[in-house]
Design an enzyme around this catalytic site. Structure first.
Site, PDB file in Angstrom:
ATOM      1  CB  CYS A 282      -0.995   0.050   1.094  1.00 33.30           C
ATOM      2  SG  CYS A 282      -1.793  -1.716   1.301  1.00 33.30           S
ATOM      3  CB  ALA A 284       0.605   5.366  -3.754  1.00 30.04           C
ATOM      4  N   PRO A 285       1.393   7.496  -1.436  1.00 31.61           N
ATOM      5  CG  PRO A 285       1.433   9.722  -0.660  1.00 31.61           C
ATOM      6  CD  PRO A 285       0.956   8.525  -0.280  1.00 31.61           C
ATOM      7  N   GLY A 286       3.968   7.370  -1.441  1.00 33.90           N
ATOM      8  CA  GLY A 286       5.487   7.354  -1.391  1.00 33.90           C
ATOM      9  C   GLY A 286       6.467   7.783  -0.449  1.00 33.90           C
ATOM     10  N   GLY A 287       5.939   8.689   0.457  1.00 34.50           N
ATOM     11  CA  GLY A 287       6.835   9.226   1.403  1.00 34.50           C
ATOM     12  C   GLY A 287       7.715   8.181   2.383  1.00 34.50           C
ATOM     13  CG  ASP A 303      -1.101   1.603  -4.095  1.00 33.71           C
ATOM     14  OD1 ASP A 303      -0.873   2.276  -2.841  1.00 33.71           O
ATOM     15  OD2 ASP A 303      -2.292   1.685  -4.400  1.00 33.71           O
ATOM     16  CB  CYS A 398      -3.068   7.767  10.196  1.00 37.41           C
ATOM     17  SG  CYS A 398      -4.208   7.451   8.752  1.00 37.41           S
TER      18      CYS A 398
END
Length: 470
Positions: A282, A284-287, A303, A398
């Site tokens: 999972c 994305a977005p890639g941080g 992803d 989160c």
């Protein structure tokens, strides 16, 4: 339903044309000229209705290309106003609704939802934004007049809002103890953290989140250059500013990326990944993918969304980092060779991100949390099959709800004899020791991480645990 007779009579008089004796709100809609700012308020009311009544996520409706049509046709300054109105309205919704209710002798009719949203949008501007009262009142009355459902309530709108304007400070004082979140979720927080901590979390979400960045290297140097402060996570928090992120020093060069302090924690729990094969599930977005690459990992970013992976690839390209990308449903993913480590930042209720996404608590309910917890448990069990014996899986999300965190991990450990918890040591996280549970799991809440003056406090609510396959 109405206020006092003085307000009502004055509002009625204001609605009558002094020349013809005919009420303005009885004119055909097509004859009413569009007032500046009316389209923005109308868009805000429509989008608020979609969030509250139809449980539609806010981000998608505010997308510049695929968002709500009423929003897309607006100029940039009106779009910014709509975003400000909606964020304020959703953050303070229980207090705004309490204020409006206190202005009425009886509740609004059950079928008057459109009227309710007009009042909320106007009251949000008057109580929490720097919008002139007369402008908010006038445009709300105009909205009522132009809507056949609300036309008969135009004088009520005028009276309610004018009284809110007169009694603004008293209303703010009176509603300051109203928790700023739905009662169902407040009760869940109380059960998990206690009344005092739950109210602290509720109060914290009233303010926008800080801007945190993860840097490739030299946190103190970048803190100095970006007018920021180094965080216990090793990232940098920026002082409040209203400029453009891409215009800041180092962005174009790919020296850092925006990432909440709490979101940067899970990838750091692996320590050094030099030479190890790691899968970011999972991704994305890639941080977090970028963090894993910087830690030395040979990273596969997975992803199920091809478009999200394209965005991830662009982000990595700006940062000058590389990872293999795979479009796949992780629940069905079976690699040819097992990995040394896996990061599962799982899809969740996102209740820890309400400072950034104040719509979350109004678009989700207890049934959504239960469904997402069940999904996460299945994903975690599968993620453990993707690593070699002795391999590490970091599970995170989160959410503030223990059913998506502590309780879920406890079940997985109880039902899988071949898995063990690797406790996180508080000594390894100076400044965040309070976020480490007695079992050695990470649990941040938005009310943690106080800051010095000039820097917004808090961080997203996150849960993270480290598991090892035996």
């Amino acid at each position: 339903m109405v206020l006092n007779s003085d307000d009502t009579d004055k509002a009625a008089a204001k609605g009558r044309n002094s020349t013809t004796g005919r009420r303005d709100h009885q004119r055909p809609i097509s004859s009413l000229p569009a007032k500046p700012g009316l389209a923005a308020r109308a868009a805000a009311s429509k989008i608020l209705a979609a969030v509250i009544d139809r449980k539609t996520p806010l981000d998608g409706m505010l997308d510049a290309e695929g968002g709500n049509p009423a929003y897309r046709v607006l100029e940039d300054n009106d779009r910014a106003l709509v975003r400000a109105i909606l964020n304020s309205a959703l953050r303070h919704l229980p207090r705004i609704e309490a204020a409006i209710a206190s202005m009425l002798d009886t509740p609004l009719p059950e079928g008057a939802r459109a009227l309710h949203h007009v009042l909320v949008v106007a009251a949000a501007q008057m109580l929490y934004l720097d919008v002139p009262d007369h402008s908010a009142v006038d445009l709300a009355v105009e909205q009522a007049n132009q809507d056949p459902r609300n036309r008969r309530f135009a004088k009520l709108v005028n009276a309610v809002l004018r009284r809110i304007g007169r009694e603004k400070q008293a209303i703010l004082d009176r509603t300051s103890n109203v928790p700023a979140m739905p009662l169902w979720f407040l009760k869940r927080l109380e059960a998990a953290y206690g009344r005092e901590a739950a109210l602290a979390i509720s109060d914290t979400q009233l303010e926008p989140a800080a801007i945190d960045v993860t840097v490739k290297s030299d946190p103190q140097g970048w803190a100095d250059r970006l007018n920021g402060i180094v965080l216990p996570t090793g990232g940098v928090r920026l002082a409040a500013f209203d400029g453009s992120i891409p215009s800041l020093d180092g962005f174009v060069e790919g020296e850092w990326w925006v990432q909440d302090a709490a979101a940067s924690i899970p990838a750091k729990l692996f320590g050094s990944l030099a030479g190890k094969r790691v899968v970011d599930l999972c991704a994305a977005p890639g941080g977090k993918t970028a963090q894993l690459v910087l830690a030395g990992g040979i990273v596969t970013a997975l992803d199920q969304s091809a478009s999200r992976l394209r965005r991830l690839s662009l982000n990595l390209e700006r940062l000058g980092l590389k990872a293999e990308t795979v479009v796949a449903d992780m629940a069905k993913f079976e690699p040819a060779e097992l990995f040394d480590a896996a990061l599962l930042d799982a899809p969740c209720s996102s209740t820890g991100t309400t400072r950034r996404h104040p719509d979350v608590l109004w678009t989700k309910g207890p049934e959504d949390i239960a469904k997402l917890a069940a999904l996460q448990e299945r994903l975690l069990v599968h993620a453990l099959t993707l690593v070699k014996p002795g391999g590490i899986v970091v599970f995170s999300n989160c959410s503030l709800d223990p059913s998506e965190g502590e309780q879920l991990v406890a079940r997985v450990l109880a039902n899988n004899a071949g898995v063990e918890r690797v406790p996180i040591s508080p000594d390894s996280w100076p400044g965040l020791e309070a976020a480490i549970s007695p079992l050695g799991e990470f649990r941040t809440t938005p009310s943690m991480l106080p800051m010095s003056q000039g820097f917004a406090p808090g961080l997203d609510g996150f849960f993270a645990a480290v598991l090892r396959r035996k």
